[in-house]
Design a protein around this motif. Structure first.
Motif, PDB file in Angstrom:
ATOM      1  N   LEU A 373       0.741  -1.097  -0.018  1.00 37.90           N
ATOM      2  CA  LEU A 373       0.041   0.082  -0.098  1.00 37.90           C
ATOM      3  C   LEU A 373       0.910   1.193   0.034  1.00 37.90           C
ATOM      4  CD1 LEU A 373      -3.187   1.013   0.379  1.00 37.90           C
ATOM      5  CD2 LEU A 373      -2.546   1.059   2.741  1.00 37.90           C
ATOM      6  N   GLY A 374       2.101   1.380   0.573  1.00 39.47           N
ATOM      7  CA  GLY A 374       2.925   2.431   0.677  1.00 39.47           C
ATOM      8  C   GLY A 374       3.618   2.789  -0.676  1.00 39.47           C
ATOM      9  N   GLU A 375       3.363   1.940  -1.412  1.00 41.43           N
ATOM     10  CA  GLU A 375       3.880   2.593  -3.141  1.00 41.43           C
ATOM     11  C   GLU A 375       3.136   4.094  -3.166  1.00 41.43           C
ATOM     12  OE1 GLU A 375       5.201  -1.230  -5.576  1.00 41.43           O
ATOM     13  OE2 GLU A 375       3.143  -0.611  -5.444  1.00 41.43           O
ATOM     14  N   PHE A 376       2.000   4.112  -2.556  1.00 40.69           N
ATOM     15  CA  PHE A 376       1.253   5.579  -3.114  1.00 40.69           C
ATOM     16  C   PHE A 376       2.138   6.608  -2.735  1.00 40.69           C
ATOM     17  CE2 PHE A 376      -1.765   8.869  -2.113  1.00 40.69           C
ATOM     18  CZ  PHE A 376      -2.564   8.851  -2.962  1.00 40.69           C
ATOM     19  N   PHE A 377       2.933   6.375  -1.526  1.00 39.25           N
ATOM     20  CA  PHE A 377       3.788   7.354  -1.301  1.00 39.25           C
ATOM     21  C   PHE A 377       5.294   7.417  -1.737  1.00 39.25           C
ATOM     22  CE2 PHE A 377       0.712   7.247   2.170  1.00 39.25           C
ATOM     23  CZ  PHE A 377       0.055   8.799   1.872  1.00 39.25           C
ATOM     24  N   GLU A 378       6.029   6.188  -1.568  1.00 42.92           N
ATOM     25  CA  GLU A 378       7.289   6.066  -1.781  1.00 42.92           C
ATOM     26  C   GLU A 378       7.794   4.501  -2.337  1.00 42.92           C
ATOM     27  OE1 GLU A 378      11.569   7.634  -0.410  1.00 42.92           O
ATOM     28  OE2 GLU A 378       9.884   7.569   1.023  1.00 42.92           O
ATOM     29  N   LYS A 379       8.335   4.183  -3.370  1.00 41.37           N
ATOM     30  CA  LYS A 379       8.442   3.017  -3.544  1.00 41.37           C
ATOM     31  C   LYS A 379       9.741   2.344  -2.662  1.00 41.37           C
ATOM     32  CE  LYS A 379       6.177   2.161  -7.970  1.00 41.37           C
ATOM     33  NZ  LYS A 379       6.489   1.856  -9.467  1.00 41.37           N
ATOM     34  N   ASP A 380      10.702   3.386  -2.691  1.00 36.59           N
ATOM     35  CA  ASP A 380      11.963   2.909  -1.911  1.00 36.59           C
ATOM     36  C   ASP A 380      11.723   2.456  -0.188  1.00 36.59           C
ATOM     37  OD1 ASP A 380      13.087   3.313  -4.052  1.00 36.59           O
ATOM     38  OD2 ASP A 380      13.985   5.522  -3.491  1.00 36.59           O
ATOM     39  N   SER A 381      10.591   3.029   0.423  1.00 36.16           N
ATOM     40  CA  SER A 381      10.428   2.700   1.602  1.00 36.16           C
ATOM     41  C   SER A 381       9.029   2.030   1.933  1.00 36.16           C
ATOM     42  CB  SER A 381      10.640   3.932   2.333  1.00 36.16           C
ATOM     43  OG  SER A 381      11.776   4.498   2.345  1.00 36.16           O
ATOM     44  N   VAL A 382       8.553   1.412   0.660  1.00 38.19           N
ATOM     45  CA  VAL A 382       7.180   0.669   0.635  1.00 38.19           C
ATOM     46  C   VAL A 382       7.220  -0.281   1.796  1.00 38.19           C
ATOM     47  CG1 VAL A 382       7.839  -1.257  -0.627  1.00 38.19           C
ATOM     48  CG2 VAL A 382       5.625  -0.483  -0.842  1.00 38.19           C
ATOM     49  N   GLY A 383       8.014  -0.890   2.376  1.00 39.47           N
ATOM     50  CA  GLY A 383       7.569  -1.627   3.600  1.00 39.47           C
ATOM     51  C   GLY A 383       7.078  -0.994   4.740  1.00 39.47           C
ATOM     52  N   PRO A 384       7.976  -0.069   5.327  1.00 42.55           N
ATOM     53  CA  PRO A 384       7.719   1.001   6.492  1.00 42.55           C
ATOM     54  C   PRO A 384       6.418   1.577   6.277  1.00 42.55           C
ATOM     55  CG  PRO A 384      10.020   1.084   6.026  1.00 42.55           C
ATOM     56  CD  PRO A 384       9.235   0.433   4.934  1.00 42.55           C
ATOM     57  N   HIS A 385       6.264   2.102   4.976  1.00 41.58           N
ATOM     58  CA  HIS A 385       4.890   3.217   4.727  1.00 41.58           C
ATOM     59  C   HIS A 385       3.763   2.003   4.830  1.00 41.58           C
ATOM     60  CE1 HIS A 385       6.928   6.989   4.111  1.00 41.58           C
ATOM     61  NE2 HIS A 385       7.418   6.260   2.839  1.00 41.58           N
ATOM     62  N   THR A 386       3.856   0.943   4.327  1.00 42.56           N
ATOM     63  CA  THR A 386       2.851  -0.031   4.341  1.00 42.56           C
ATOM     64  C   THR A 386       2.268  -0.391   5.500  1.00 42.56           C
ATOM     65  OG1 THR A 386       3.195  -0.876   2.016  1.00 42.56           O
ATOM     66  CG2 THR A 386       1.751  -2.233   3.412  1.00 42.56           C
ATOM     67  N   PHE A 387       3.229  -0.933   6.541  1.00 41.11           N
ATOM     68  CA  PHE A 387       2.985  -1.238   7.993  1.00 41.11           C
ATOM     69  C   PHE A 387       2.546  -0.146   8.438  1.00 41.11           C
ATOM     70  CE2 PHE A 387       3.757  -1.923  12.084  1.00 41.11           C
ATOM     71  CZ  PHE A 387       3.573  -3.259  12.231  1.00 41.11           C
ATOM     72  N   TYR A 388       3.042   0.929   8.314  1.00 38.29           N
ATOM     73  CA  TYR A 388       2.429   2.189   9.268  1.00 38.29           C
ATOM     74  C   TYR A 388       0.847   2.658   8.783  1.00 38.29           C
ATOM     75  CZ  TYR A 388       1.915   6.989  11.146  1.00 38.29           C
ATOM     76  OH  TYR A 388       1.187   8.155  11.652  1.00 38.29           O
ATOM     77  N   LEU A 409       1.754  -8.779   6.993  1.00 41.40           N
ATOM     78  CA  LEU A 409       1.608  -9.554   5.789  1.00 41.40           C
ATOM     79  C   LEU A 409       1.785  -8.699   4.379  1.00 41.40           C
ATOM     80  CD1 LEU A 409      -1.255 -12.298   6.476  1.00 41.40           C
ATOM     81  CD2 LEU A 409       1.346 -12.697   6.354  1.00 41.40           C
ATOM     82  N   ALA A 410       1.115  -7.743   4.593  1.00 45.45           N
ATOM     83  CA  ALA A 410       0.927  -6.592   3.387  1.00 45.45           C
ATOM     84  C   ALA A 410       2.133  -6.022   3.142  1.00 45.45           C
ATOM     85  CB  ALA A 410      -0.266  -5.692   3.408  1.00 45.45           C
ATOM     86  N   SER A 411       3.133  -5.807   4.243  1.00 45.91           N
ATOM     87  CA  SER A 411       4.416  -5.036   4.194  1.00 45.91           C
ATOM     88  C   SER A 411       5.537  -5.943   3.975  1.00 45.91           C
ATOM     89  CB  SER A 411       4.459  -4.248   5.346  1.00 45.91           C
ATOM     90  OG  SER A 411       4.562  -5.060   6.879  1.00 45.91           O
ATOM     91  N   TYR A 412       5.184  -7.164   3.913  1.00 43.53           N
ATOM     92  CA  TYR A 412       6.566  -8.113   4.126  1.00 43.53           C
ATOM     93  C   TYR A 412       7.436  -7.941   3.091  1.00 43.53           C
ATOM     94  CZ  TYR A 412       9.443 -12.091   4.939  1.00 43.53           C
ATOM     95  OH  TYR A 412      10.164 -13.013   5.465  1.00 43.53           O
ATOM     96  N   GLN A 413       8.906  -7.902   3.250  1.00 37.88           N
ATOM     97  CA  GLN A 413       9.901  -7.480   2.533  1.00 37.88           C
ATOM     98  C   GLN A 413      10.944  -8.419   2.826  1.00 37.88           C
ATOM     99  OE1 GLN A 413       9.631  -5.143  -0.189  1.00 37.88           O
ATOM    100  NE2 GLN A 413       7.575  -5.023   0.566  1.00 37.88           N
ATOM    101  N   SER A 414      11.293  -8.601   4.067  1.00 38.71           N
ATOM    102  CA  SER A 414      12.446  -9.568   4.321  1.00 38.71           C
ATOM    103  C   SER A 414      12.135 -10.109   5.923  1.00 38.71           C
ATOM    104  CB  SER A 414      13.681  -8.898   4.304  1.00 38.71           C
ATOM    105  OG  SER A 414      14.141  -7.948   5.091  1.00 38.71           O
ATOM    106  N   LYS A 415      13.091 -10.958   6.328  1.00 36.87           N
ATOM    107  CA  LYS A 415      13.157 -11.281   7.638  1.00 36.87           C
ATOM    108  C   LYS A 415      13.395 -10.438   8.554  1.00 36.87           C
ATOM    109  CE  LYS A 415      15.470 -14.653  10.612  1.00 36.87           C
ATOM    110  NZ  LYS A 415      16.462 -15.750  10.712  1.00 36.87           N
ATOM    111  N   ASP A 416      14.501  -9.488   8.074  1.00 34.72           N
ATOM    112  CA  ASP A 416      14.960  -8.261   8.875  1.00 34.72           C
ATOM    113  C   ASP A 416      13.721  -7.257   9.277  1.00 34.72           C
ATOM    114  OD1 ASP A 416      17.161  -9.794   9.557  1.00 34.72           O
ATOM    115  OD2 ASP A 416      18.411  -8.410   7.935  1.00 34.72           O
TER     116      ASP A 416
END
Length: 517
Positions: A373-388, A409-416
């Motif tokens: 979902l966070g792609e709406f704002f910024e692709k480079d930080s899509v995971g944090p934006h999506t989770f927030y 689940l929707a923000s999953y990018q990596s284990k870390d």
């Protein structure tokens, strides 16, 4: 066609304006929410009339709201009044002056109407089938009992936090004796309702006082979510809030995190109300609702009376559609992508190497709607934006734990990144649950990689295991070069979750028929 509708609620403590945007298919978005702390109950004179000063406070607030409504170009508005105006003997004069000077026609709600609208607002935002609602206002308390999601009993008491304060408390903070007097009075009143006594149903609290008690409890616990809707307390939590506040001076009370400054002098009567009803009901828990009377009035106005559990889940879907619309997500494509997730999930489940079920699949479906979902704002930080975005969204149908599941689940990018996001909520999930969420998140990430070109080329997926590897055969109806490149990059996340090396095999769709023949 989209339209805007305004609801003005003239309460005993506050006067509130909410403006809703109603889109096609009755999708609703709240676009304005303004309150004025008016305390009209305090302007009721010994003759039980709203005095001149109170009338001016009311007219001034409504004039401000009229200007805001005009700015928003609202198509229609509804103005209602509750206990303070209902109990005022000069309510006809009040209605006439408001109409003559402001142009608003006011409906004075009966106790039954106020109780029903509160129930209607709540029931559409919770999956609880049987329960008690309590709407604590400044001048009245509305209590309902609902069974099988239908209101079966109600009662309206002409007492509220302001009237309790006026009758029992001399100074800004009540003494121990005054608190005991309030508690005894409330117990005698609630015991008048035989259907409340030891019914052992969950209680849902409506209104600003209920929300404040929940927000104070969240602050005490350093709760990691800002959301109050569907937050749960038990009796021990309520007593802890009470004990914490009782040790403070009034100046300190006004600075307590979670407590509105304008409610500092009425929070103790509110706590006694909730403590008393909790004990009488012998409730399993006390849940808070951000939805209440104003939402119920809106649902009634747009003829949304569907209350069954099936209707609740349909409203949940509508809630997701609203978010997708707001963030420019193509839901048709997301259905396509979920079909790939489902193929992967079902085949993986058939191998028996993972313990998953239909509930997990449904969570994947919901997460698919909001993935990245966070792609709406910024692709480079899509995971944090999506989770927030998801963890801070008002998702009416989700418990707090389920909302965090969907966000993970929707923000999953990596284990870390998963570990970073789950850290504040680690105590909410067992180690096994966290491992499963990582698995589901990596499966979702792979499915979206396999739909990189959005051509829906994956027609079937088959996992099978040998002594050394887990094989994934993907049957395609079109060229898969881009999808293969993307899947090769993302498969490592699923490998780490499963602890197995996975070999990808892309095949033409015809191959599956050749193998069967």
């Amino acid at each position: 066609m989209d339209n805007k509708k305004a609801i003005i609620d003239i309460g005993s403590n506050t006067i509130r304006l909410i403006i809703y945007l109603i889109r096609e298919e009755k999708m609703i978005k709240e676009i304005e929410n303004i309150k004025i702390s008016a305390r009209l109950q305090n302007y009721i004179n010994p003759k039980q009339e709203l005095n001149h000063e109170g009338m001016n406070v009311l007219l001034e607030a409504l004039m401000v709201f009229k200007e805001i409504i005009s700015q928003h170009k609202v198509s229609s508005s509804i103005t209602v009044a509750t206990a303070a105006i209902r109990q005022a003997k000069n309510h006809d004069e009040i209605k006439k002056r408001i109409y003559d000077e402001i142009g608003f026609s006011i409906k004075i709600l009966s106790g039954e109407e106020e109780a029903f609208y509160g129930f209607l607002g709540v029931i559409r935002a919770t999956d609880i089938n049987d329960g008690i609602t309590i709407d604590l206002g400044g001048g009245s308390i509305e209590i309902t009992q609902f069974l099988n999601r239908k209101m079966v009993r109600f009662h309206s008491f002409p007492i509220g936090v302001l009237t309790l304060n006026q009758h029992f408390v001399k100074n800004k903070i009540p003494t121990s004796d005054e608190i005991s007097n309030i508690a005894n009075y409330l117990e005698s009143k609630f015991q008048e309702l035989e259907w409340l006594n030891n019914c052992r149903l969950p209680i849902i609290g409506i209104g600003g006082s209920a929300r404040n008690v929940g927000e104070i409890d969240q602050a005490i616990k350093n709760y990691p979510l800002p959301s109050i809707h569907r937050y749960e307390l038990n009796l021990r939590d309520i007593l802890m809030v009470k004990a914490t506040l009782q040790s403070l001076s009034f100046q300190e009370l006004q600075k307590v995190e979670g407590l509105s400054k304008e409610r500092a002098d009425i929070i103790f009567p509110a706590i006694e109300v909730f403590q008393s009803i909790y004990k009488i009901v012998n409730a399993p828990f006390f849940q808070l609702s951000e939805k209440g009377i104003r939402d119920g009035i809106l649902f009634d106005a747009i003829k949304e009376h569907n209350l069954s559990e099936k209707d609740f889940h349909q409203n949940l879907e509508k809630n997701l559609q609203e978010i997708a619309l707001e963030f420019d997500i193509d839901l048709e494509k997301r259905v396509q992508q979920f079909n790939t997730v489902r193929k992967l999930f079902n085949s993986l489940m058939q191998t028996g190497i993972v313990d998953v079920d239909d509930m997990d699949l449904n969570e994947l479906r919901l997460a698919s709607c909001l993935y990245n979902l966070g792609e709406f704002f910024e692709k480079d930080s899509v995971g944090p934006h999506t989770f927030y975005l998801i963890s801070n969204q008002s998702l009416d149908g989700f418990s707090h734990k389920n909302k965090i599941k969907i966000a993970l689940l929707a923000s999953y990018q990596s284990k870390d990144s998963f570990k970073n996001f789950v850290r504040p909520f680690k105590d909410w999930f067992t180690k096994k649950e966290r491992q499963k969420l990582r698995l589901l998140g990596s499966l979702l990430k792979l499915a979206f990689a396999l739909n990189r070109t959005k051509r829906d080329i994956i027609q079937d997926a088959k996992f099978h295991e040998d002594e050394d590897f887990l094989h994934l055969e993907l049957y395609c109806n079109k060229s898969w070069k881009v999808e293969q490149q993307e899947a090769d990059k993302q498969i490592r996340h699923l490998e780490k979750s499963l602890g197995k090396t996975i070999l990808l095999h892309f095949k033409k769709l015809q191959t599956i028929w050749d193998e069967k023949s």
